[in-house]
Design an enzyme around this catalytic site. Structure first.
Site, PDB file in Angstrom:
ATOM      1  N   SER A  17       3.910  -0.448   3.030  1.00  0.00           N
ATOM      2  CA  SER A  17       5.173  -0.543   3.780  1.00  0.00           C
ATOM      3  C   SER A  17       5.567  -2.007   4.018  1.00  0.00           C
ATOM      4  O   SER A  17       6.764  -2.333   3.995  1.00  0.00           O
ATOM      5  CB  SER A  17       5.097   0.234   5.092  1.00  0.00           C
ATOM      6  N   ASN A  18       4.587  -2.882   4.236  1.00  0.00           N
ATOM      7  CA  ASN A  18       4.934  -4.310   4.371  1.00  0.00           C
ATOM      8  C   ASN A  18       5.434  -4.879   3.047  1.00  0.00           C
ATOM      9  O   ASN A  18       6.377  -5.674   3.021  1.00  0.00           O
ATOM     10  CB  ASN A  18       3.725  -5.106   4.881  1.00  0.00           C
ATOM     11  N   HIS A 113      -1.914  -9.611   9.706  1.00  0.00           N
ATOM     12  CA  HIS A 113      -3.055  -8.971  10.358  1.00  0.00           C
ATOM     13  C   HIS A 113      -2.568  -8.323  11.654  1.00  0.00           C
ATOM     14  O   HIS A 113      -1.836  -8.952  12.419  1.00  0.00           O
ATOM     15  CB  HIS A 113      -4.135 -10.018  10.647  1.00  0.00           C
TER      16      HIS A 113
HETATM   17  C1  GAR Z   1      -0.819  -3.150   8.182  1.00  0.00           C
HETATM   18  O1  GAR Z   1      -0.902  -2.733   9.519  1.00  0.00           O
HETATM   19  C2  GAR Z   1      -1.486  -4.512   8.017  1.00  0.00           C
HETATM   20  O2  GAR Z   1      -1.258  -5.371   9.090  1.00  0.00           O
HETATM   21  C3  GAR Z   1      -2.928  -4.117   7.936  1.00  0.00           C
HETATM   22  O3  GAR Z   1      -2.949  -2.954   7.137  1.00  0.00           O
HETATM   23  C4  GAR Z   1      -1.710  -2.267   7.299  1.00  0.00           C
HETATM   24  C5  GAR Z   1      -1.114  -2.062   5.930  1.00  0.00           C
HETATM   25  O4  GAR Z   1       0.028  -1.243   5.985  1.00  0.00           O
HETATM   26  N1  GAR Z   1      -3.709  -5.160   7.351  1.00  0.00           N
HETATM   27  C6  GAR Z   1      -4.964  -5.412   7.705  1.00  0.00           C
HETATM   28  O5  GAR Z   1      -5.581  -4.760   8.526  1.00  0.00           O
HETATM   29  C7  GAR Z   1      -5.597  -6.591   6.980  1.00  0.00           C
HETATM   30  N2  GAR Z   1      -6.829  -6.934   7.583  1.00  0.00           N
HETATM   31  P1  GAR Z   1       1.029  -1.198   4.739  1.00  0.00           P
HETATM   32  O6  GAR Z   1       0.163  -0.949   3.505  1.00  0.00           O
HETATM   33  O7  GAR Z   1       1.924  -0.046   5.032  1.00  0.00           O
HETATM   34  O8  GAR Z   1       1.738  -2.513   4.681  1.00  0.00           O
END
Ligand code: GAR
Length: 220
Positions: A17-18, A113
């Site tokens: 999603s990011n 993070h």
């Molecule tokens: C997000 O919350 C990101 O901050 C976290 O994983 C998730 C990924 O979501 N990252 C970490 O914990 C890195 N240590 P996404 O795949 O939907 O972007």
């Protein structure tokens, strides 16, 4: 970095999603960059499907196919370098990276993070914040160094913790802030307003505060 749009490579391990928030902001012209590729260390994850739907080239470097972290990092670096990135954004990329990967890209790799770093590096950030009785959580975008979640923060957002929060409800509230946070941080770096220098990180020509800048939802 040149004045033409920066080439951004995004690394993912899952949902993406990011990654999607960054890709859509690039496409809309809100970040002066184009997403050159999305690279995953896991095959067939949702983020790869999201990237393909956006018309972005994708690649998989499956960490389970390599005998060591160093061998994986070398293969990952080669794949990333093939796309000639100006910037690399880790977006839910859940592998620890060694110096072999980080050093050649130092100052050009960002991570997001889900905590107010330096609090809660590593995993399970939301459960740990709730168990500690914290009143606020948040997310941090930082430059990646060899230190796990330990590179210099660029931009942080504070997110309130509610009394009835679970790790899941808190994660959802923080995630909604992660997307505009990451867009703003990448925008500042791609535009050259935030710069890594050997002496420290600079913002608009002045040293960045140790904890990074504060994001409240308004562009800086
Ligand atoms: C997000 O919350 C990101 O901050 C976290 O994983 C998730 C990924 O979501 N990252 C970490 O914990 C890195 N240590 P996404 O795949 O939907 O972007």
């Amino acid at each position: 970095m040149s004045a033409s749009p920066r080439r951004l490579v995004i690394l993912i391990s899952g949902r993406g999603s990011n990654m999607q928030a960054l890709a859509e902001a690039c496409r809309a012209g809100r970040i002066p960059a184009q997403v050159a590729a999305v690279v995953s260390n896991r095959p067939d994850v949702e983020g790869l499907h999201r990237a393909a739907a956006l018309g972005i080239p994708t690649a998989v470097v499956d960490h389970t196919a390599f005998p060591s972290r160093e061998a994986f990092d070398a293969a990952l670096l080669e794949e990333v370098q093939n796309h000639e990135p100006d910037l690399v954004a880790l977006a839910g990329f859940m592998r620890i990276l060694t110096a072999a990967f980080v050093s050649p890209l130092l100052g050009r790799i960002l991570n997001i993070h889900p905590s107010l770093l330096p609090k809660y590096p590593g995993l399970d950030t939301h459960r740990r914040a709730l168990e500690a009785g914290d009143r606020e959580a948040g997310a941090t975008v930082h430059f990646v160094t060899e230190a796990l979640d330990g590179g210099p923060p660029i931009l942080r957002v504070r997110v309130p913790i509610h009394p009835d929060d679970t790790p899941e409800s808190l994660a959802a509230r923080v995630l909604a802030w992660e997307h505009p946070l990451y867009v703003e941080a990448v925008r500042l770096v791609a535009a050259g307003r935030v710069r890594w220098t050997p002496g420290g990180v600079m913002f608009d020509g002045a040293p960045l505060p140790r904890e990074g800048l504060e994001f409240t939802g308004t562009p800086l």
